[in-house]
Design an enzyme around this catalytic site. Structure first.
Site, mmCIF file in Angstrom:
data_model
loop_
_atom_site.group_PDB
_atom_site.id
_atom_site.type_symbol
_atom_site.label_atom_id
_atom_site.label_comp_id
_atom_site.label_asym_id
_atom_site.label_seq_id
_atom_site.Cartn_x
_atom_site.Cartn_y
_atom_site.Cartn_z
ATOM 1 N N PHE A 12 0.874 -1.182 0.000
ATOM 2 C CA PHE A 12 0.000 0.000 0.000
ATOM 3 C C PHE A 12 0.905 1.224 0.000
ATOM 4 C CE2 PHE A 12 -2.321 3.132 2.665
ATOM 5 C CZ PHE A 12 -3.602 3.091 2.140
ATOM 6 N N ALA A 13 0.931 1.983 -1.097
ATOM 7 C CA ALA A 13 1.904 3.071 -1.234
ATOM 8 C C ALA A 13 1.213 4.434 -1.250
ATOM 9 C CB ALA A 13 2.741 2.869 -2.494
ATOM 10 N N GLU A 50 4.622 9.839 1.334
ATOM 11 C CA GLU A 50 5.725 10.434 0.561
ATOM 12 C C GLU A 50 6.635 11.198 1.525
ATOM 13 O OE1 GLU A 50 4.145 12.867 -2.567
ATOM 14 O OE2 GLU A 50 2.961 11.218 -3.401
ATOM 15 N N TRP A 62 8.483 5.046 2.981
ATOM 16 C CA TRP A 62 7.964 4.291 4.146
ATOM 17 C C TRP A 62 7.021 3.182 3.677
ATOM 18 C CZ3 TRP A 62 10.977 5.861 7.717
ATOM 19 C CH2 TRP A 62 11.262 7.213 7.894
ATOM 20 N N ILE A 63 7.301 2.597 2.530
ATOM 21 C CA ILE A 63 6.360 1.606 1.989
ATOM 22 C C ILE A 63 6.730 0.201 2.457
ATOM 23 C CG2 ILE A 63 5.245 0.737 -0.106
ATOM 24 C CD1 ILE A 63 4.883 3.837 0.634
ATOM 25 N N ASP A 96 -10.101 2.877 7.468
ATOM 26 C CA ASP A 96 -11.259 2.684 8.346
ATOM 27 C C ASP A 96 -11.393 1.203 8.732
ATOM 28 O OD1 ASP A 96 -13.306 4.421 9.473
ATOM 29 O OD2 ASP A 96 -14.742 3.080 8.504
ATOM 30 N N ARG A 115 -7.244 0.325 10.619
ATOM 31 C CA ARG A 115 -6.747 0.980 11.827
ATOM 32 C C ARG A 115 -7.028 0.125 13.069
ATOM 33 N NH1 ARG A 115 -7.837 7.187 10.901
ATOM 34 N NH2 ARG A 115 -5.772 7.335 9.939
ATOM 35 N N GLY A 154 14.473 -6.339 34.531
ATOM 36 C CA GLY A 154 15.743 -5.759 34.970
ATOM 37 C C GLY A 154 16.735 -5.671 33.814
ATOM 38 N N GLU A 165 -0.378 4.570 10.032
ATOM 39 C CA GLU A 165 -1.859 4.485 9.912
ATOM 40 C C GLU A 165 -2.560 5.426 10.902
ATOM 41 O OE1 GLU A 165 -3.732 0.667 9.131
ATOM 42 O OE2 GLU A 165 -1.773 -0.138 8.579
#
Ligand SMILES: Cc1cc2nc3c(=O)[nH]c(=O)nc-3n(C[C@H](O)[C@H](O)[C@H](O)COP(=O)(O)OP(=O)(O)OC[C@H]3O[C@@H](n4cnc5c(N)ncnc54)[C@H](O)[C@@H]3O)c2cc1C
Length: 394
Positions: A137-138, A141, A170-171, A251, A254, A351, A375
């Protein structure tokens, strides 16, 4: 990995099909997943190879069918947010990469499931469901992340189709995917001038070779489109509908990001309990101190509240079949922010060992961070929820 408590799956949000599917995913994660992850973090090449392997095997096991509608090899008539969320929660509890592999098959193909023609669906979706085709899903930018309306990648009409020119970054799955949904500006400034296109990875003019190394490595990179031409039938929906397609996809997805965060948080609690019961200090186990009870109580509370928000949003989308901008934003915001705190608490309980490379809580600490950014960054989600409250009067 402990099983998801039966009480959660007994919630009225789910039907028998969900319970059966969740049990299949859980069994696969317990039995098939461990050898598939071997050597995955040795190098970035190994990460890419592992994700390809995971997609193939998830497909072979029939678990990716949740990512597409029934007419194209899927599980249910329409994309089912509860099924997607159960899968993501269960896989994330076991492995961030396994969750990523399934999630991207869904996110990368959802614009086609939701807005494609029969021919477009037939060409892409069966391969996605069977794990033969990797999707992506691109949208983002370099200068258009939260501000989607600023996107500058251009789509110009040419005889027989469209020419795409610009940079997407960021694809997820860049360089691995067989097919990308690319959003580009075909018209006026703002949200109405954006269109969406299906772009096969083999299209001349598409360069997906630039990788972006991140703290929790997974296939991620930059797409450079230079005189990249696609035919008319690559256009998804109508010209100018790109923003609507992107928002319609988010929609649905997410909520599932919240589900992945929930899976990470559950694993953090599993690990915290393990350590609290076994670590001895001051003559007792860590679990015997009241401060530890309080910390574990806070973690369990955050997890249950997240689960309720995630499955409320998923149920609302599936059953009421309406936009769930408010519910999905709340679920993603609450579950990701809570998971960050739960995981941080688990690291603290471990720890010094908690920050050693490769220890599960250290891995979770790296995995959760990006979920508060993509997203819909947390701040953006607060703005959305606030605006919706003003609109609805509460
Ligand atoms: C690991 C990872 C995977 C990703 N995968 C994909 C993918 O597959 N496909 C894709 O298209 N994109 C993907 N993205 C991109 C992601 O969606 C963007 O990073 C995100 O939308 C934020 O955009 P940005 O990075 O440009 O940050 P910016 O938009 O520059 O935001 C920076 C900060 O400003 C804040 N901010 C934004 N608006 C406001 C405001 N109005 N008021 C105050 N503060 C504000 C944000 O909350 C954020 O904290 C991915 C990102 C990451 C990190």
């Amino acid at each position: 990995m402990a099983a998801t408590p039966a009480s959660d799956l007994d919630w009225p949000f789910f039907d028998e099909g969900h319970r059966v599917y969740a049990a299949q995913v859980r069994q696969w994660a317990q039995q098939q997943l461990p050898p598939l992850l071997e050597g995955a973090e040795d190098s970035l090449d190994a990460v890419y190879a592992c994700v390809r392997r995971l997609v193939t095997e998830l497909g072979r096991a029939g678990l990716l069918r949740v990512c597409v509608p029934a007419a194209y090899g899927g599980l249910r008539e329409q994309l089912d947010v509860r099924g997607l969320s159960l899968a993501r929660e269960t896989l994330a509890r076991a492995s961030g990469l396994a969750d990523f592999a399934l999630a991207m098959q869904g996110l990368g193909s959802a614009p086609v499931s939701l807005f494609g023609t029969h021919a477009q669906k037939l060409a892409l979706l069966p391969g996605v469901a069977e794990g033969r085709t990797v999707a992506a899903f691109a949208l983002s930018e370099p200068d258009a992340g939260s501000d989607v309306a600023a996107l500058a990648c251009r789509a110009t009409r040419v005889p027989g189709g469209w020419q795409l020119d610009g940079v997407k970054t960021w694809i997820s799955n860049a360089g691995l995917a067989d097919s990308y949904v690319v959003f580009a500006r075909s018209g006026q400034a703002g949200t109405r001038g954006i269109s969406a296109f299906i772009v096969p990875a083999s299209t001349p003019g598409l360069d997906a070779s630039e990788r972006i190394p991140v703290i929790a490595p997974h296939p991620l990179g930059t797409l450079r489109l230079t005189a990249c031409c696609v035919p008319d039938d690559a256009l998804l929906g109508e010209e100018g509908q790109g923003f609507k397609i992107a928002m319609g996809t988010l929609d649905t997805f997410r909520t599932t990001v919240g589900a992945a965060a929930l899976g990470f948080a559950r694993r953090a609690l599993d690990e915290a309990l393990l350590r609290a019961r076994s670590r001895r200090l001051f003559g007792r186990t860590l679990a015997e101190f009241q401060l530890t009870h309080m910390k574990l109580g806070e973690m369990a509370l955050a997890i249950d509240a997240s689960a309720l928000m995630v499955y409320r949003a998923a149920w609302t989308k599936d059953v009421q079949r309406r936009r769930v901008t408010r519910e999905a934003s709340m679920a993603k915001l609450f579950a990701t922010e809570s998971a960050q705190q739960v995981i941080d608490a688990a690291v603290q309980l471990w720890g010094g060992l908690g920050v050693v490379q490769g220890v599960p809580v250290e891995r979770l600490y790296r995995e959760i961070r990006a979920l508060r950014i993509y997203e819909g960054a947390s701040e953006v989600l607060k703005l959305i929820i606030g605006a919706q409250a003003l609109e609805a009067g509460g």
